[in-house]
Design a protein around this motif. Structure first.
Motif, short mmCIF file in Angstrom:
data_model
loop_
_atom_site.label_atom_id
_atom_site.label_comp_id
_atom_site.label_asym_id
_atom_site.label_seq_id
_atom_site.Cartn_x
_atom_site.Cartn_y
_atom_site.Cartn_z
N ALA A 250 0.71 -1.11 -0.08
CA ALA A 250 0.11 0.08 -0.09
C ALA A 250 1.01 1.26 -0.04
CB ALA A 250 -1.03 0.00 1.28
N GLN A 251 2.09 1.45 0.85
CA GLN A 251 2.91 2.41 0.87
C GLN A 251 3.43 2.59 -0.65
OE1 GLN A 251 3.12 4.27 3.59
NE2 GLN A 251 1.60 2.91 4.17
N PHE A 252 3.61 1.89 -1.52
CA PHE A 252 4.08 2.03 -2.91
C PHE A 252 3.21 1.95 -3.85
CE2 PHE A 252 7.76 1.26 -0.15
CZ PHE A 252 8.56 2.31 -0.12
N ASP A 279 -3.37 -6.69 -7.09
CA ASP A 279 -3.93 -5.36 -6.80
C ASP A 279 -5.21 -5.23 -7.02
OD1 ASP A 279 -1.51 -4.22 -5.65
OD2 ASP A 279 -0.50 -3.93 -7.65
N TYR A 280 -5.81 -5.87 -8.26
CA TYR A 280 -7.04 -5.79 -8.51
C TYR A 280 -8.03 -6.21 -7.70
CZ TYR A 280 -11.30 -5.66 -11.83
OH TYR A 280 -12.42 -5.46 -12.33
N VAL A 281 -7.72 -7.35 -6.99
CA VAL A 281 -8.77 -7.78 -6.04
C VAL A 281 -8.69 -7.09 -4.77
CG1 VAL A 281 -9.39 -9.98 -4.74
CG2 VAL A 281 -8.50 -10.23 -7.04
N GLN A 282 -7.64 -6.61 -4.23
CA GLN A 282 -7.44 -5.96 -3.06
C GLN A 282 -8.14 -4.20 -3.18
OE1 GLN A 282 -7.40 -5.87 0.32
NE2 GLN A 282 -5.51 -7.21 0.22
N PHE A 283 -7.70 -3.70 -4.20
CA PHE A 283 -8.10 -2.41 -4.23
C PHE A 283 -9.18 -1.94 -5.39
CE2 PHE A 283 -3.39 -2.47 -3.07
CZ PHE A 283 -3.71 -2.29 -1.86
N PHE A 302 -7.32 -14.91 -1.12
CA PHE A 302 -7.32 -13.49 -0.79
C PHE A 302 -7.52 -13.43 0.44
CE2 PHE A 302 -10.16 -10.03 0.35
CZ PHE A 302 -9.45 -9.10 -0.24
N TYR A 303 -6.60 -12.34 1.04
CA TYR A 303 -6.63 -11.76 2.53
C TYR A 303 -7.15 -10.45 2.42
CZ TYR A 303 -5.04 -10.60 6.94
OH TYR A 303 -4.68 -9.94 8.15
N GLU A 304 -7.98 -10.07 3.20
CA GLU A 304 -8.48 -8.88 3.12
C GLU A 304 -7.64 -7.83 4.10
OE1 GLU A 304 -12.40 -5.92 4.04
OE2 GLU A 304 -12.65 -8.01 3.81
N ALA A 305 -7.02 -7.01 3.42
CA ALA A 305 -6.11 -6.02 4.39
C ALA A 305 -7.04 -5.13 5.24
CB ALA A 305 -5.08 -5.16 3.22
N PRO A 306 -6.41 -4.75 6.48
CA PRO A 306 -7.23 -3.97 7.18
C PRO A 306 -7.54 -2.49 6.68
CG PRO A 306 -5.26 -4.74 8.42
CD PRO A 306 -5.30 -5.28 6.97
N ASP A 307 -8.60 -1.90 7.06
CA ASP A 307 -9.03 -0.66 6.45
C ASP A 307 -7.97 0.17 6.30
OD1 ASP A 307 -11.67 -1.69 5.86
OD2 ASP A 307 -12.28 -0.74 7.52
N HIS A 308 -7.46 0.76 7.36
CA HIS A 308 -6.37 1.70 7.42
C HIS A 308 -5.37 1.53 6.33
CE1 HIS A 308 -3.94 -1.20 10.04
NE2 HIS A 308 -3.00 -0.47 9.58
N ILE A 309 -4.90 0.17 6.00
CA ILE A 309 -4.01 -0.09 4.86
C ILE A 309 -4.42 0.10 3.58
CG2 ILE A 309 -2.67 -1.93 3.85
CD1 ILE A 309 -2.12 -3.31 6.56
N ARG A 310 -5.54 -0.26 3.28
CA ARG A 310 -6.23 0.05 2.05
C ARG A 310 -6.55 1.52 1.76
NH1 ARG A 310 -10.89 -1.13 1.02
NH2 ARG A 310 -10.58 -1.89 -1.20
N ALA A 312 -4.93 3.96 2.97
CA ALA A 312 -3.55 4.55 2.71
C ALA A 312 -3.03 4.46 1.22
CB ALA A 312 -2.27 3.93 3.48
N ALA A 313 -3.46 3.35 0.63
CA ALA A 313 -3.47 3.07 -1.03
C ALA A 313 -4.22 3.96 -1.79
CB ALA A 313 -3.24 1.54 -1.17
N LEU A 314 -5.57 3.90 -1.27
CA LEU A 314 -6.55 4.44 -2.20
C LEU A 314 -6.56 6.03 -2.14
CD1 LEU A 314 -9.17 1.72 -1.48
CD2 LEU A 314 -7.90 1.84 -3.71
N ASN A 315 -6.22 6.50 -1.03
CA ASN A 315 -6.50 7.93 -0.80
C ASN A 315 -5.25 8.63 -1.14
OD1 ASN A 315 -7.16 10.50 0.13
ND2 ASN A 315 -7.46 10.08 2.17
N ARG A 316 -5.11 9.20 -2.22
CA ARG A 316 -3.97 10.14 -2.55
C ARG A 316 -4.21 11.41 -2.74
NH1 ARG A 316 0.13 7.01 -0.71
NH2 ARG A 316 0.28 5.17 -1.46
N SER A 317 -5.05 12.09 -2.09
CA SER A 317 -5.60 13.66 -2.36
C SER A 317 -4.54 14.38 -1.92
CB SER A 317 -6.96 13.70 -1.81
OG SER A 317 -7.09 13.23 -0.39
N THR A 318 -3.67 13.83 -0.87
CA THR A 318 -2.70 14.73 -0.28
C THR A 318 -1.39 14.04 -0.65
OG1 THR A 318 -4.04 15.48 1.69
CG2 THR A 318 -1.59 15.48 1.89
N PRO A 319 -0.50 14.83 -1.38
CA PRO A 319 0.83 14.18 -1.51
C PRO A 319 1.50 13.80 -0.35
CG PRO A 319 0.47 16.01 -2.81
CD PRO A 319 -0.51 16.21 -1.85
#
Length: 559
Positions: A250-252, A279-283, A302-310, A312-319
């Motif tokens: 998620a970080q990258f 990536d497609y399944v998770q995000f 499939f292993y569902e990542a915790p919400d805060h990890i997901r 972090a990957a999906l919300n890029r509104s702030t650089p």
């Protein structure tokens, strides 16, 4: 088996989409005389047959082909694949499969690699679909599992904390549980704890390593499914491992793209991120590409990542700026390797980053740095970068970089110097995604999707059309390249409207490159944000990087 009863789950929907798509491709693909689809990699036969079989037995799916005939075809390929296993105890690579199968699969020599991931996935497939197999095929699967267990391929120590050992560790847990081998389970438990402790404190030595990172994910997801049982401690450790892995991803992450440096990457991930099914399944925030170069088991495991990890990957509104420290481990090397520092700057529209240091990597398949764009679904390159070709480089395959480069990363700017010594090839290579590009004598300005790029070179260059990207070549190194990116939205806020105006604005900001008689190579640049950047390197000396006159340090970096 993928649970089709939970129709509201977006993860299940995406897995079903993958299953159907691969099953349709498998059904259409004619078999070779050997009774297989592929001779390049034995595993692909197992993967495609798995998807085809799964689709045919899930009666809720609407399939555009005869279900009975397709099931028979899948079973035929599965049986033929299983029969390629070396089932002779006491022989070299007992329990293993060959990798490449040409010219005659039945005569191919066993190889160490396929069993690593395929062995665990065979165990998973047998549990999920064994009761639906023909009697002959069910026996063949159970027989293969016995040979896998008795091969003891997984009995290797944890030394380098790479993808091979990750798969051995997962296999210890899976086959220990399956064959009620408590000693093997405990070996796997300790290997798991040792591996997790190392990567949590030292980072993953195989940073951004594709496609092998996904082997980590599949192996430990499979172990959680098959090897944990009612063991709460083991369940917790496996979930901690998977959370770590998905957090690293998620970080990258940027809409299917893997941002920044890669210690290794195959052609389907450089210069275009192609291995995106997990990536497609998770995000699920990009279009599933038509071409799927690595199917493996994204449609099943499939292993569902915790919400805060997901998030972090999906919300890029702030650089954001992401930093990492990695310590590599080399087998049989008593000397501690120096730490490696990575950097990434990620926005909604693009990302930039890489590794500050350059080290030798396996097969020299590394990508030192790149700008990354979201996956578009149309294929082709989504990465932009430059490099000096090194060992293993072949024309048209833009990987395999030499050690002659020094870098400076600062948000949207990447500066690179190439102190190529006399006697070495003096041409550097660049990769540009398809877009609208304008050329000047020593500069290239372009727009790709919603991003403008300004590329400044120290020397004149040439462009060449390649499959999926434009190739830049510039001779007469030593020299360098400076690149700045900006989103169309941000450029508009600065009063820059359109590519022509962007090119005019940036032309006046060209960096200053210099090479002195004392072999001092230097570049200075002022970014759109007003930051003054300077990078210099002298022959046989370490490089120096300055941001607003302050030397670059690695304070604040964390694993």
């Amino acid at each position: 088996m993928v649970d089709l009863s939970d129709s509201q789950s977006p993860y299940k929907e995406r897995q079903i989409e993958i299953i159907i798509k691969i099953a349709m491709e498998a059904e259409r693909k004619p078999l070779l005389e050997s009774g297989l689809w592929f001779h390049d990699d034995v595993r692909n036969n197992f993967y495609y047959a798995s998807y085809l079989f799964a689709a045919t037995v899930n009666t809720s799916l609407e399939l555009p082909f005869d279900r009975k005939e397709a099931k028979q075809k899948a079973e035929q390929v599965l049986l033929e694949t299983l029969m390629l296993q070396n089932r002779k105890p006491g022989t070299a690579l007992y329990g293993h499969w060959p990798l490449g199968l040409n010219p005659l699969p039945r005569e191919a020599t066993p190889h160490v690699l396929p069993i690593e991931i395929m062995g665990s996935l065979i165990a998973y497939f047998t549990r999920e679909y064994g009761s639906l197999l023909s009697a002959r095929l069910r026996i063949a699967f159970n027989t293969a599992l016995g040979h896998i267990y008795r091969s003891k391929f997984y009995l290797k120590p944890v030394e380098t904390f790479g993808h091979h050992e990750a798969k051995y560790t997962a296999a210890k847990l899976i086959f220990g549980k399956m064959f009620e081998d408590d000693e093997l389970v405990e070996d796997g438990r300790q290997s798991l704890k040792d591996t997790l402790a190392h990567i949590q404190s030292k980072g993953m030595p195989e940073y951004g390593c594709l496609p092998w990172f996904w082997h980590w994910v599949q192996a430990f997801t499979c172990a959680l499914e098959l090897g944990a049982g009612e063991d709460k401690d083991l369940q917790a450790t496996l979930k901690e491992m998977l959370n770590y892995l998905w957090n690293e991803r998620a970080q990258f992450y940027l809409q299917g793209a893997w941002v920044g440096a890669h210690s290794r990457g195959w052609p389907h991930d450089v210069p275009g991120d192609g291995n995106v099914l997990h990536d497609y399944v998770q995000f699920g925030d990009f279009q599933l590409p038509e071409v799927m170069p690595r199917t493996e088991y994204a449609g099943f495991l499939f292993y569902e990542a915790p919400d805060h990890i997901r998030m972090a990957a999906l919300n890029r509104s702030t650089p954001v700026e992401v930093t990492r420290v990695t310590e590599k481990v080399v087998a049989d090397d008593p000397h501690r390797q120096p730490p490696l520092h990575s950097y990434a700057y990620i926005t909604e529209e693009y990302a930039a980053g890489g590794m500050w240091e350059r080290v030798e990597e396996f097969d020299n398949e590394q990508l030192r740095w790149a700008y990354s764009l979201p996956i578009s679904g149309g294929g082709g390159a989504n990465q932009l970068y430059f490099f000096h070709p090194g060992q293993g480089y072949n024309e048209g395959d833009p990987r395999h970089q030499s050690r002659y480069s020094e870098v400076l990363y600062h948000q949207s700017v990447i500066m690179t110097l190439f102190p190529v010594p006399e006697g070495e090839a003096n041409t550097i290579i660049g990769v540009l995604p398809k877009g609208n590009w304008q050329q000047q004598a020593t500069a290239i300005f372009g727009q790709v999707e919603q991003v403008y790029f300004a590329i400044f070179l120290s020397h004149p260059y040439q462009l060449k059309e390649r499959v999926g990207f434009l190739e830049v070549s510039a001779e007469e190194m030593p020299g360098g390249v400076t690149i700045e990116a900006i989103s169309v939205t941000r450029a508009t806020e600065l009063g820059i409207i359109g590519l022509d105006e962007f090119a005019a604005t940036m032309s006046s900001k060209a960096p200053f490159f210099s090479v002195s008689e004392s072999d001092l190579l230097e570049v200075e640049y002022q970014s759109l944000a007003g930051d003054r950047l300077r990078l210099k390197v002298k022959a046989n000396e370490a490089s120096e990087a300055f941001i607003n006159e302050s030397p670059v340090t690695f304070e604040g970096y964390s694993v």
